[in-house]
Write a protein that holds these residues in place. Structure first.
Motif, PDB file in Angstrom:
ATOM      1  N   UNK A 341      11.209  -7.616 -13.434  1.00  0.00           N
ATOM      2  CA  UNK A 341       9.964  -7.411 -14.176  1.00  0.00           C
ATOM      3  C   UNK A 341       8.877  -6.746 -13.344  1.00  0.00           C
ATOM      4  N   UNK A 342       8.901  -6.956 -12.036  1.00  0.00           N
ATOM      5  CA  UNK A 342       7.885  -6.386 -11.150  1.00  0.00           C
ATOM      6  C   UNK A 342       8.592  -5.699  -9.990  1.00  0.00           C
ATOM      7  N   UNK A 343       8.342  -4.406  -9.820  1.00  0.00           N
ATOM      8  CA  UNK A 343       8.908  -3.644  -8.713  1.00  0.00           C
ATOM      9  C   UNK A 343       7.790  -2.902  -7.998  1.00  0.00           C
ATOM     10  N   UNK A 344       7.564  -3.241  -6.742  1.00  0.00           N
ATOM     11  CA  UNK A 344       6.557  -2.555  -5.933  1.00  0.00           C
ATOM     12  C   UNK A 344       7.274  -1.904  -4.760  1.00  0.00           C
ATOM     13  N   UNK A 345       7.728  -0.692  -4.965  1.00  0.00           N
ATOM     14  CA  UNK A 345       8.501   0.046  -3.972  1.00  0.00           C
ATOM     15  C   UNK A 345       7.584   1.063  -3.312  1.00  0.00           C
ATOM     16  N   UNK A 346       6.928   0.634  -2.223  1.00  0.00           N
ATOM     17  CA  UNK A 346       5.891   1.447  -1.583  1.00  0.00           C
ATOM     18  C   UNK A 346       6.441   2.220  -0.389  1.00  0.00           C
ATOM     19  N   UNK A 347       5.616   3.104   0.128  1.00  0.00           N
ATOM     20  CA  UNK A 347       6.033   4.019   1.182  1.00  0.00           C
ATOM     21  C   UNK A 347       6.160   3.308   2.531  1.00  0.00           C
ATOM     22  N   UNK A 348       7.221   3.615   3.245  1.00  0.00           N
ATOM     23  CA  UNK A 348       7.405   3.032   4.575  1.00  0.00           C
ATOM     24  C   UNK A 348       6.372   3.558   5.558  1.00  0.00           C
ATOM     25  N   UNK A 349       5.941   4.794   5.396  1.00  0.00           N
ATOM     26  CA  UNK A 349       4.962   5.372   6.320  1.00  0.00           C
ATOM     27  C   UNK A 349       3.522   5.116   5.877  1.00  0.00           C
ATOM     28  N   UNK A 350       3.331   4.774   4.614  1.00  0.00           N
ATOM     29  CA  UNK A 350       2.001   4.543   4.037  1.00  0.00           C
ATOM     30  C   UNK A 350       2.081   3.334   3.112  1.00  0.00           C
ATOM     31  N   UNK A 351       2.232   2.124   3.634  1.00  0.00           N
ATOM     32  CA  UNK A 351       2.404   0.947   2.776  1.00  0.00           C
ATOM     33  C   UNK A 351       1.245   0.774   1.800  1.00  0.00           C
ATOM     34  N   UNK A 352       1.555   0.193   0.653  1.00  0.00           N
ATOM     35  CA  UNK A 352       0.505  -0.151  -0.310  1.00  0.00           C
ATOM     36  C   UNK A 352      -0.367  -1.268   0.258  1.00  0.00           C
ATOM     37  N   UNK A 353      -1.672  -1.135   0.142  1.00  0.00           N
ATOM     38  CA  UNK A 353      -2.619  -2.112   0.676  1.00  0.00           C
ATOM     39  C   UNK A 353      -3.550  -2.602  -0.428  1.00  0.00           C
ATOM     40  N   UNK A 354      -3.986  -3.861  -0.287  1.00  0.00           N
ATOM     41  CA  UNK A 354      -4.971  -4.464  -1.185  1.00  0.00           C
ATOM     42  C   UNK A 354      -4.508  -4.423  -2.633  1.00  0.00           C
ATOM     43  N   UNK A 355      -3.238  -4.796  -2.837  1.00  0.00           N
ATOM     44  CA  UNK A 355      -2.712  -4.966  -4.187  1.00  0.00           C
ATOM     45  C   UNK A 355      -3.076  -6.367  -4.669  1.00  0.00           C
ATOM     46  N   UNK A 356      -3.606  -6.474  -5.861  1.00  0.00           N
ATOM     47  CA  UNK A 356      -3.973  -7.777  -6.413  1.00  0.00           C
ATOM     48  C   UNK A 356      -3.163  -8.050  -7.671  1.00  0.00           C
ATOM     49  N   UNK A 357      -2.483  -9.200  -7.689  1.00  0.00           N
ATOM     50  CA  UNK A 357      -1.748  -9.656  -8.870  1.00  0.00           C
ATOM     51  C   UNK A 357      -2.447 -10.910  -9.383  1.00  0.00           C
ATOM     52  N   UNK A 358      -2.943 -10.858 -10.617  1.00  0.00           N
ATOM     53  CA  UNK A 358      -3.704 -11.991 -11.149  1.00  0.00           C
ATOM     54  C   UNK A 358      -3.227 -12.310 -12.576  1.00  0.00           C
ATOM     55  N   UNK A 375       9.571  -6.427  -3.809  1.00  0.00           N
ATOM     56  CA  UNK A 375       8.536  -5.671  -3.098  1.00  0.00           C
ATOM     57  C   UNK A 375       9.104  -5.037  -1.838  1.00  0.00           C
ATOM     58  N   UNK A 376       8.605  -3.858  -1.536  1.00  0.00           N
ATOM     59  CA  UNK A 376       8.916  -3.190  -0.281  1.00  0.00           C
ATOM     60  C   UNK A 376       7.656  -2.496   0.213  1.00  0.00           C
ATOM     61  N   UNK A 377       7.210  -2.888   1.406  1.00  0.00           N
ATOM     62  CA  UNK A 377       6.021  -2.279   2.018  1.00  0.00           C
ATOM     63  C   UNK A 377       4.774  -2.446   1.144  1.00  0.00           C
ATOM     64  N   UNK A 378       4.644  -3.606   0.504  1.00  0.00           N
ATOM     65  CA  UNK A 378       3.519  -3.874  -0.394  1.00  0.00           C
ATOM     66  C   UNK A 378       2.752  -5.088   0.113  1.00  0.00           C
ATOM     67  N   UNK A 379       1.441  -4.924   0.298  1.00  0.00           N
ATOM     68  CA  UNK A 379       0.612  -5.982   0.873  1.00  0.00           C
ATOM     69  C   UNK A 379      -0.584  -6.253  -0.050  1.00  0.00           C
ATOM     70  N   UNK A 380      -0.890  -7.544  -0.186  1.00  0.00           N
ATOM     71  CA  UNK A 380      -2.016  -7.896  -1.028  1.00  0.00           C
ATOM     72  C   UNK A 380      -2.086  -9.386  -1.264  1.00  0.00           C
ATOM     73  N   UNK A 381      -2.644  -9.780  -2.421  1.00  0.00           N
ATOM     74  CA  UNK A 381      -2.851 -11.201  -2.713  1.00  0.00           C
ATOM     75  C   UNK A 381      -2.611 -11.443  -4.193  1.00  0.00           C
ATOM     76  N   UNK A 382      -2.254 -12.693  -4.510  1.00  0.00           N
ATOM     77  CA  UNK A 382      -2.034 -13.060  -5.899  1.00  0.00           C
ATOM     78  C   UNK A 382      -2.901 -14.262  -6.257  1.00  0.00           C
ATOM     79  N   UNK A 383      -3.281 -14.361  -7.554  1.00  0.00           N
ATOM     80  CA  UNK A 383      -4.151 -15.420  -8.034  1.00  0.00           C
ATOM     81  C   UNK A 383      -3.676 -15.875  -9.408  1.00  0.00           C
TER      82      UNK A 383
END
Length: 393
Positions: A341-358, A375-383
């Motif tokens: 249901x959720x796929x976050x396939x981000x760049x190895x050289x430019x990871x995703x930053x400040x992703x928020x899942x709420x 998730x791959x190379x995805x950084x952030x926070x969930x609420x």
């Protein structure tokens, strides 16, 4: 005529609206009826010259004039309706326009193109019929015409029209500013190739509201250089969902900034909300993106970031240079057609930053177990609620 009281009321309201608009234009400006310039609504006569002449005369007046297309079926195009015009201009489509189907016309990049115009209105309740079925088998062989192009158009509005069976994109908005699109209907089969509903690029301050889009590709696709885009109350399906991208295919693409997609529904679509970039090194940024209050009904990929986008599957492996940051997915609920249901396939050289899942609540009821995320190379926070469980780092 239908015996449905609601339908009769709609026809009456449409007729009264037509009368009021015509009366207003008559009071302030002039109506240029294409029939007065020789157009015939018989579905066979080529009316391109008549439309060009009506447009030219309307465009020369400083008053808010109307190009009026009455009830009928008008064959026209390819055609370029160009400004600058001396005053506001209303392209009032009350009848139906049909596109040519000959090979020469299908080799041009547009069917109806509006260029370099300020204060344009397109409305009237009529239909742009691209007759796409005549060209879809040739989609892989050549570029097909976009039904309606807006290039370098400002302070304008499109509403209460239908786009049917475009050969390529239905609407393409390029290098435009302050455009409102609302209460439109876009229709094409789910298997029609490349028939994006509305595509944007290099445009800012665009609103797409209260519309129904069912097509064979993205209902709305947001390309490079799009800034301050508001998408709200869209019913999407069939199609590929609402997408930012694809991005990063060529060098020096402009950034995408400030996209808000809210109160939309996806039904039987390939994707829900998506950001897609090519696995190429060309650098740009996607930031300040919000997907909020999205309802899903049997969507294959409800939430997806794909930085390895490659529709042909013949791309060289690599890392995307597009930086994705400050993206919010909130209040997204419904059902997935696949387990992932959720796929976050981000760049190895430019990871995703400040992703928020709420407050994510996506269910899957097929074989293999409950809905899951990857998730791959995805950084952030969930609420709040997270179903499936978040995989953010």
């Amino acid at each position: 005529m239908s015996s449905n009281p609601g339908f009769r009321s709609f026809l009456l309201l449409s007729f009264l609206l037509l009368l009021s608009i015509v009366a207003e234009v008559q009071a302030r400006g002039k109506i240029f009826n294409v029939v007065a310039y020789g157009a015939r609504g018989d579905g066979r006569t080529n009316n391109t010259k008549a439309f060009c002449n009506a447009w030219y005369h309307a465009c020369q007046s400083t008053k808010p004039n109307m190009v009026f297309i009455p009830f009928g079926i008008f064959l026209v195009g390819p055609i370029v309706l160009s400004g600058p015009c001396k005053g506001p201009i209303n392209f009032f489509l009350h009848g139906d326009l049909v596109a040519p189907t000959d090979q020469a016309s299908s080799s041009i990049d547009h069917w109806i193109s509006f260029q370099y115009i300020d204060r344009l209105t397109i409305n009237g309740g009529g239909t742009f019929d691209g007759q796409g079925a005549s060209a879809w088998p040739n989609n892989t062989c050549r570029t097909l015409p976009i039904s309606v192009r807006l290039d370098f158009v400002t302070n304008s509005e499109i509403h209460h029209v239908t786009s049917l069976n475009s050969k390529n994109f239905h609407f393409n908005i390029y290098a435009c500013k302050n455009i409102i699109i609302h209460n439109i209907h876009i229709v094409a089969p789910g298997d029609s190739p490349n028939t994006d509903g509305i595509h944007l690029a290099e445009s800012n301050d665009i609103q797409i509201l209260n519309s129904v889009i069912g097509t064979g590709d993205d209902c709305i696709s947001i390309g490079p250089g799009s800034k301050n885009i508001n998408v709200s109350s869209i019913q999407c399906g069939p199609g590929h969902g609402i997408s930012i991208g694809s991005l990063g295919f060529t060098p020096n693409e402009d950034n995408v900034y400030g996209v808000h997609v809210t109160n939309c529904s996806m039904t039987n679509t390939m994707n829900g909300v998506r950001i897609k970039t090519w696995a190429k090194p060309y650098r740009s940024t996607v930031s300040h993106i919000t997907f909020d209050h999205i309802n899903l009904n049997s969507v294959a990929n409800p939430i997806i970031i794909d930085q390895q986008y490659c529709p042909s599957k013949r791309c060289k492996p690599g890392a995307s240079g597009v930086k994705i940051t400050k993206v919010k997915f909130s209040n997204i609920q419904g059902t997935a057609a696949t387990q992932m249901a959720v796929t976050l396939n981000c760049s190895a050289s430019n990871p995703c930053q400040k992703i928020e899942m709420r407050d994510i609540n996506i269910g899957y009821y097929g074989v293999g177990g409950a809905a899951s995320s990857c998730c791959s190379n995805a950084y952030g926070a969930c609420y709040g609620q997270q179903h499936p469980p978040s995989c953010l780092r």
